[in-house]
Design a protein around this motif. Structure first.
Motif, PDB file in Angstrom:
ATOM      1  N   ILE A 197      27.689  51.351  -1.046  1.00  0.00           N
ATOM      2  CA  ILE A 197      28.708  50.549  -0.374  1.00  0.00           C
ATOM      3  C   ILE A 197      28.304  50.286   1.075  1.00  0.00           C
ATOM      4  O   ILE A 197      28.628  49.265   1.658  1.00  0.00           O
ATOM      5  N   ASP A 198      27.531  51.231   1.635  1.00  0.00           N
ATOM      6  CA  ASP A 198      27.257  51.155   3.054  1.00  0.00           C
ATOM      7  C   ASP A 198      26.487  49.918   3.480  1.00  0.00           C
ATOM      8  O   ASP A 198      26.496  49.567   4.653  1.00  0.00           O
ATOM      9  N   ARG A 219      35.320  48.582  -0.676  1.00  0.00           N
ATOM     10  CA  ARG A 219      36.027  49.566  -1.511  1.00  0.00           C
ATOM     11  C   ARG A 219      37.249  48.910  -2.168  1.00  0.00           C
ATOM     12  O   ARG A 219      37.718  47.869  -1.708  1.00  0.00           O
ATOM     13  N   LYS A 222      32.442  53.454  -6.962  1.00  0.00           N
ATOM     14  CA  LYS A 222      31.061  53.835  -6.639  1.00  0.00           C
ATOM     15  C   LYS A 222      30.162  53.774  -7.862  1.00  0.00           C
ATOM     16  O   LYS A 222      28.983  53.469  -7.770  1.00  0.00           O
ATOM     17  N   ARG A 251      39.522  54.082  -7.998  1.00  0.00           N
ATOM     18  CA  ARG A 251      39.396  55.234  -7.089  1.00  0.00           C
ATOM     19  C   ARG A 251      39.394  56.550  -7.856  1.00  0.00           C
ATOM     20  O   ARG A 251      38.721  57.495  -7.455  1.00  0.00           O
ATOM     21  N   ASP A 256      35.959  57.263  -8.913  1.00  0.00           N
ATOM     22  CA  ASP A 256      35.169  57.830  -7.810  1.00  0.00           C
ATOM     23  C   ASP A 256      35.424  59.319  -7.680  1.00  0.00           C
ATOM     24  O   ASP A 256      34.490  60.111  -7.560  1.00  0.00           O
ATOM     25  N   ASP A 314      29.391  57.851 -13.401  1.00  0.00           N
ATOM     26  CA  ASP A 314      28.228  57.007 -13.085  1.00  0.00           C
ATOM     27  C   ASP A 314      28.420  55.598 -13.621  1.00  0.00           C
ATOM     28  O   ASP A 314      27.986  54.624 -13.014  1.00  0.00           O
TER      29      ASP A 314
END
Ligand code: TXA
Ligand code: MG
Length: 360
Positions: free
Chosen positions: A2-3, A164, A253, A324, A327, A332
């Motif tokens: 995400i970064d 997100r 994620k 969420r 997450d 995975d």
């Protein structure tokens, strides 16, 4: 993963974030305090009927800047200005075309944002330099109390970190924003669960820029105008088959794969089952987001319930929260069967496709 949305975006220094639960005897004092923080250039997260918002006074550029930094959002994406009543429009827009007025009368307060020609005093930082501003009058009573207490229009994007899933509970906001903003107001779960319909009314016709609870049919019903569709649809050529990481939004994620809904339930569900079993055999932690109707098909495979296929508002309400949960539980790979791309289903599919990595 995400970064990569946040590259080059400055971080914000730690601060104390006050957390206030609404619904008690102190509500009035809480709204007064939160309104004061907003007027004085602070940042307050608050509940709305769609998703939680990250609020700052429209007229305070420093606070707007803090909102962008707290989210890690690129500042070329404009914010929505929230108003308590129709008089708020006078502080934001030059005029309301007739069809916009009809939409406002029918669907405000509610989950609808109108993009309108802006007054010069609305800062470029709010509108990303556009000559229009998105305006919304929310229906959530807590949001309305806060806006009244603030006494200024409140610019608010969804209160998630960029990329997100949008927050539908105050706990989600806390996960993303603790130490980055001044206050979080906890008003329970957002009723709708998906962001507002964004409708461009600044030109001749009407264009839906983001689908939501207010549907194309509802727009036609009150204006007699068939809106143009200004977003990528599931079947349209504008949505790439595999959007790829760079374009993921609202995303969990884990890697999300969507089986597009088709005539045969079993076909769709079999594709999901086969993909799950293959990934599982390779040691991946897998989960299926299922509706009540499909749950049984998957036997004892990992599943998270996301509502009822015969009432898609239940899926809209749950889907971001389910992302969420995936997450938190560390999956995975996540599979989901699509829903029909009409009515509120269009809004669900728009978010799910954007969050997904591909189709099966
Ligand atoms: O339901 C909602 O709309 C929530 C709650 C908090 O009100 N807010 C929200 O804000 O979803 P945000 O910033 O996450 O999404 C705003 C969307 C973006 O896609 C943005 O590009 C679009 O609205 N938008 C805002 N102003 C616009 C403008 N002047 N022209 C075109 N699009 C605009
Ligand atoms: Mg958002």
């Amino acid at each position: 993963m995400i970064d990569e949305f946040n590259l080059g975006v400055q971080s914000v220094p730690d601060r104390d974030t006050a957390y206030c639960i609404l619904g008690g005897a102190e509500d009035n004092e809480i709204f007064e305090e939160a309104g004061k923080i907003l007027r004085e250039g602070g940042v307050v997260a608050f509940p709305t009927e769609t998703v939680y918002g990250l609020g700052a006074s429209v007229y305070c550029e420093e606070a707007i800047d803090r909102v962008f930094r707290a989210k890690g959002r690129p500042n070329d994406n404009p914010l929505i200005a929230h108003i308590a009543d129709m008089s708020g429009l006078e502080q934001l827009v030059t005029y309301m075309p007739d069809h916009a007025l009809r939409l406002a009368e029918a669907y405000w307060p509610g989950p609808m944002t109108l993009v309108l020609p802006k007054l010069p005093l609305v800062p470029d930082s709010v509108t990303a330099g556009l000559d229009t501003v998105g305006v919304r009058m929310p229906s959530d009573p807590n949001a309305r109390n806060l806006l009244r207490a603030a006494g200024v229009p409140v610019a608010a994007p969804s209160a998630n970190r960029s990329g997100r899933p949008s927050p539908t509970k105050a706990q989600h906001v806390l996960q993303d924003m603790n130490g980055r903003i001044d206050m979080i107001l906890d008003g329970g779960e957002s009723v709708c669960g998906l962001e507002s319909t964004v409708i461009d009314c600044s030109g001749q016709g009407i264009t839906i820029l983001r689908p939501g609870y207010v549907t194309a049919q509802m727009i036609y019903d009150v204006t007699g105008i068939q809106p143009a569709i200004g977003y990528g649809t599931v079947t349209g050529a504008t949505v790439p088959k595999a959007p790829g990481m760079k374009y993921r939004h609202y995303a969990p994620k884990g890697r999300l794969f969507v089986a597009l809904d088709d005539d045969s339930n079993d076909d769709c569900n079999s594709r999901i089952r086969d993909a799950y079993d293959k990934d599982f055999a390779q040691g991946r932690k897998c989960v299926i987001l299922v509706t009540k109707q499909d749950k049984e098909f998957f036997g004892n495979r990992n599943a998270i319930l996301i509502g009822d296929r015969t009432d898609l508002s239940t899926v809209a309400h749950r889907v971001f929260d389910a992302f969420r949960q995936c997450d938190r539980e560390g999956y995975d790979v996540i599979y989901m069967r699509g829903v029909p791309d009409t009515g509120v289903g269009a809004a669900i599919m728009n978010r799910v496709i954007k969050a997904s990595e591909g189709r099966i």
